[in-house]
Scaffold this motif. Structure first.
Motif, PDB file in Angstrom:
ATOM      1  N   THR A  47       1.822  -7.543  12.431  1.00 20.38           N
ATOM      2  CA  THR A  47       1.243  -8.645  11.657  1.00 20.38           C
ATOM      3  C   THR A  47       0.067  -9.275  12.398  1.00 20.38           C
ATOM      4  O   THR A  47      -0.977  -9.558  11.791  1.00 20.38           O
ATOM      5  CB  THR A  47       2.310  -9.702  11.356  1.00 20.38           C
ATOM      6  OG1 THR A  47       3.370  -9.093  10.633  1.00 20.38           O
ATOM      7  CG2 THR A  47       1.736 -10.836  10.536  1.00 20.38           C
ATOM      8  N   LEU A  48       0.233  -9.472  13.685  1.00 24.53           N
ATOM      9  CA  LEU A  48      -0.873 -10.024  14.478  1.00 24.53           C
ATOM     10  C   LEU A  48      -2.092  -9.108  14.405  1.00 24.53           C
ATOM     11  O   LEU A  48      -3.228  -9.578  14.264  1.00 24.53           O
ATOM     12  CB  LEU A  48      -0.437 -10.207  15.933  1.00 24.53           C
ATOM     13  CG  LEU A  48       0.366 -11.470  16.233  1.00 24.53           C
ATOM     14  CD1 LEU A  48       0.904 -11.437  17.657  1.00 24.53           C
ATOM     15  CD2 LEU A  48      -0.476 -12.717  16.009  1.00 24.53           C
ATOM     16  N   ALA A  49      -1.850  -7.797  14.480  1.00 24.71           N
ATOM     17  CA  ALA A  49      -2.967  -6.855  14.404  1.00 24.71           C
ATOM     18  C   ALA A  49      -3.667  -6.974  13.054  1.00 24.71           C
ATOM     19  O   ALA A  49      -4.900  -6.975  12.964  1.00 24.71           O
ATOM     20  CB  ALA A  49      -2.446  -5.428  14.619  1.00 24.71           C
ATOM     21  N   ARG A  50      -2.857  -7.114  12.004  1.00 22.96           N
ATOM     22  CA  ARG A  50      -3.434  -7.237  10.666  1.00 22.96           C
ATOM     23  C   ARG A  50      -4.224  -8.535  10.531  1.00 22.96           C
ATOM     24  O   ARG A  50      -5.332  -8.554   9.986  1.00 22.96           O
ATOM     25  CB  ARG A  50      -2.308  -7.176   9.627  1.00 22.96           C
ATOM     26  CG  ARG A  50      -2.750  -6.915   8.218  1.00 22.96           C
ATOM     27  CD  ARG A  50      -1.627  -6.365   7.347  1.00 22.96           C
ATOM     28  NE  ARG A  50      -0.317  -6.876   7.682  1.00 22.96           N
ATOM     29  CZ  ARG A  50       0.124  -8.090   7.366  1.00 22.96           C
ATOM     30  NH1 ARG A  50      -0.635  -8.917   6.707  1.00 22.96           N
ATOM     31  NH2 ARG A  50       1.345  -8.456   7.693  1.00 22.96           N
ATOM     32  N   LEU A  51      -3.655  -9.609  11.047  1.00 19.56           N
ATOM     33  CA  LEU A  51      -4.336 -10.898  10.966  1.00 19.56           C
ATOM     34  C   LEU A  51      -5.628 -10.879  11.779  1.00 19.56           C
ATOM     35  O   LEU A  51      -6.626 -11.491  11.388  1.00 19.56           O
ATOM     36  CB  LEU A  51      -3.404 -12.011  11.475  1.00 19.56           C
ATOM     37  CG  LEU A  51      -2.206 -12.323  10.580  1.00 19.56           C
ATOM     38  CD1 LEU A  51      -1.273 -13.326  11.253  1.00 19.56           C
ATOM     39  CD2 LEU A  51      -2.662 -12.871   9.234  1.00 19.56           C
ATOM     40  N   GLU A  52      -5.595 -10.160  12.896  1.00 17.14           N
ATOM     41  CA  GLU A  52      -6.812 -10.076  13.717  1.00 17.14           C
ATOM     42  C   GLU A  52      -7.895  -9.309  12.959  1.00 17.14           C
ATOM     43  O   GLU A  52      -9.061  -9.720  12.929  1.00 17.14           O
ATOM     44  CB  GLU A  52      -6.499  -9.383  15.043  1.00 17.14           C
ATOM     45  CG  GLU A  52      -7.663  -9.482  16.035  1.00 17.14           C
ATOM     46  CD  GLU A  52      -7.372  -8.735  17.329  1.00 17.14           C
ATOM     47  OE1 GLU A  52      -6.475  -7.861  17.327  1.00 17.14           O
ATOM     48  OE2 GLU A  52      -8.044  -9.020  18.337  1.00 17.14           O
ATOM     49  N   ALA A  53      -7.476  -8.212  12.328  1.00 18.64           N
ATOM     50  CA  ALA A  53      -8.439  -7.390  11.585  1.00 18.64           C
ATOM     51  C   ALA A  53      -9.064  -8.179  10.442  1.00 18.64           C
ATOM     52  O   ALA A  53     -10.235  -7.994  10.108  1.00 18.64           O
ATOM     53  CB  ALA A  53      -7.745  -6.133  11.060  1.00 18.64           C
ATOM     54  N   SER A  54      -8.284  -9.074   9.843  1.00 11.95           N
ATOM     55  CA  SER A  54      -8.799  -9.829   8.705  1.00 11.95           C
ATOM     56  C   SER A  54      -9.497 -11.112   9.155  1.00 11.95           C
ATOM     57  O   SER A  54      -9.951 -11.897   8.330  1.00 11.95           O
ATOM     58  CB  SER A  54      -7.660 -10.163   7.739  1.00 11.95           C
ATOM     59  OG  SER A  54      -6.886 -11.228   8.241  1.00 11.95           O
ATOM     60  N   GLY A  55      -9.527 -11.344  10.466  1.00 11.14           N
ATOM     61  CA  GLY A  55     -10.263 -12.497  10.973  1.00 11.14           C
ATOM     62  C   GLY A  55      -9.496 -13.808  10.954  1.00 11.14           C
ATOM     63  O   GLY A  55     -10.058 -14.867  11.173  1.00 11.14           O
ATOM     64  N   ALA A  56      -8.191 -13.743  10.707  1.00 10.55           N
ATOM     65  CA  ALA A  56      -7.400 -14.976  10.658  1.00 10.55           C
ATOM     66  C   ALA A  56      -6.995 -15.443  12.051  1.00 10.55           C
ATOM     67  O   ALA A  56      -6.734 -16.622  12.269  1.00 10.55           O
ATOM     68  CB  ALA A  56      -6.152 -14.776   9.792  1.00 10.55           C
ATOM     69  N   VAL A  57      -6.916 -14.506  12.983  1.00 13.34           N
ATOM     70  CA  VAL A  57      -6.664 -14.882  14.380  1.00 13.34           C
ATOM     71  C   VAL A  57      -7.617 -14.086  15.259  1.00 13.34           C
ATOM     72  O   VAL A  57      -8.157 -13.062  14.841  1.00 13.34           O
ATOM     73  CB  VAL A  57      -5.207 -14.587  14.815  1.00 13.34           C
ATOM     74  CG1 VAL A  57      -4.216 -15.206  13.855  1.00 13.34           C
ATOM     75  CG2 VAL A  57      -4.957 -13.088  14.936  1.00 13.34           C
ATOM     76  N   ARG A  58      -7.826 -14.576  16.462  1.00 10.58           N
ATOM     77  CA  ARG A  58      -8.619 -13.800  17.434  1.00 10.58           C
ATOM     78  C   ARG A  58      -7.953 -13.917  18.797  1.00 10.58           C
ATOM     79  O   ARG A  58      -7.130 -14.798  19.021  1.00 10.58           O
ATOM     80  CB  ARG A  58     -10.042 -14.327  17.468  1.00 10.58           C
ATOM     81  CG  ARG A  58     -10.217 -15.570  18.317  1.00 10.58           C
ATOM     82  CD  ARG A  58     -11.688 -15.879  18.565  1.00 10.58           C
ATOM     83  NE  ARG A  58     -12.330 -16.548  17.437  1.00 10.58           N
ATOM     84  CZ  ARG A  58     -12.344 -17.885  17.261  1.00 10.58           C
ATOM     85  NH1 ARG A  58     -11.732 -18.674  18.113  1.00 10.58           N
ATOM     86  NH2 ARG A  58     -12.957 -18.421  16.238  1.00 10.58           N
TER      87      ARG A  58
END
Lengths: 186, 186
Positions: A47-58
């Motif tokens: 999930t973190l990887a997905r959120l990072e890819a979508s720009g929601a987390v860095r």
DNA sequence: AACCTCATGTAACACGTTACATGATTAT
DNA sequence: ATAATCATGTAACGTGTTACATGAGGTT
């Protein structure tokens, strides 16, 4: 129509408090929301990887071997707010204890009583733990956030008290009438 | 190592009361255990087929288009008892309401209050329903079975009361302090 | 050196829901 | 006849867990 996917919400929520590693996210959720929510690593990292890819987390300090944490972005914060605002359906309950007690006539003798005893112990432990958590929260600066945190722990306390009272009453009801099929004991 | 598979237990348990169609199994579980257990057809029919293949249940009047029901066999009854006696792990809770309230500072204004109001209404409805179920159970012949059924409904009642009280208190706590960020109202 | 905790990740699998398809009965 | 309910079943999908693999960093 995406059904639930509340994992995103939980993770974004945790990161909205402070930047954390995936490991810390799990601990943070488990510590505070303990009995009401949980996440496994098998969910967290993808999930973190997905959120990072979508720009929601860095990642702070990306590439660095140490000191790197996930941090929520403005995009992620907006996404959290959108997701929190959505209607939700209560996840269907499946309480294995209740299932057993309801069909309790097929349990081995004494097992129902044992299960209730365990429940009493569990509720007492939970109450003690909530007491500590409440004390922690009361140190927080007063405001709506603190009120909401107290409400969360209050839920746990009410729950635990209800379980405790129920289990005690039920144990008593079973003990008064220990025989099957009607009164062969007196 | 089979993890849970409590569906077998629920279905065998239902059939231990009376022979039923798959359709009736679902209704029976939903009626009585309502808030604590549920099964979907997508689980029920494949499970019944599996149980039939293993000899735990059989069809009364097989082949007949009407009047055919699933009935538990001695093998199935033994399996039910074995399964009920096994240790179980409480299914990990995921309470989306609590998740939202905990991160409630990111909810739209008034939404937390609305969610608590909904919860109050839900608990009141549940209490009324449990009252009816309790009245039904009290008609059953007295014995351990009836006691166990009363214990089950008692759990629901305690739960609903706890939710009700918690939601009312929490709503009051939020209303007293309607502002964000500390005491601008007095 | 051995060990523990922190940390990240993946692959296999179990579980359960949803949606769809289909037809038999029963009531209007 | 039409509609509602009863009844059975399957296929696709989403979600989440478990187990495994791997390695860094600090402690004894």
């Amino acid at each position: 129509m995406a059904r639930t996917a509340q994992t995103d919400v939980a993770i974004l929520g945790a990161l909205s408090i402070a930047p954390m590693t995936g490991y810390e996210v799990r601990a943070a959720i488990g510590d505070v929301l303990g009995d009401f929510w949980h996440e496994s690593f098998g969910q967290i990292y993808p999930t973190l990887a997905r959120l990072e890819a979508s720009g929601a987390v860095r990642r702070t300090a990306p590439g660095r071997t140490s000191g790197s944490r996930f941090e929520i972005t403005p995009v992620g914060l907006q996404q959290l707010r959108d997701r929190l605002a959505e209607p939700f359906s209560p996840s269907p309950a499946r309480n294995p204890l209740l299932l057993r007690l309801f069909f309790g006539d097929n349990l081995p003798p004494g097992r129902a009583e044992e299960l209730l005893g365990d429940e009493i112990a569990r509720a007492e432990r939970a109450l003690a733990r909530y007491g500590q958590i409440r004390a922690d929260i009361e140190q927080e600066p007063s405001g709506r956030d603190r009120t909401l945190h107290l409400i969360t722990v209050g839920f746990g306390e009410q729950h635990a008290r209800a379980h405790l009272q129920w289990a005690r009453e039920s144990l008593a009801a079973l003990t008064v009438r220990p025989t099957t099929g009607g009164g062969a004991h007196a």
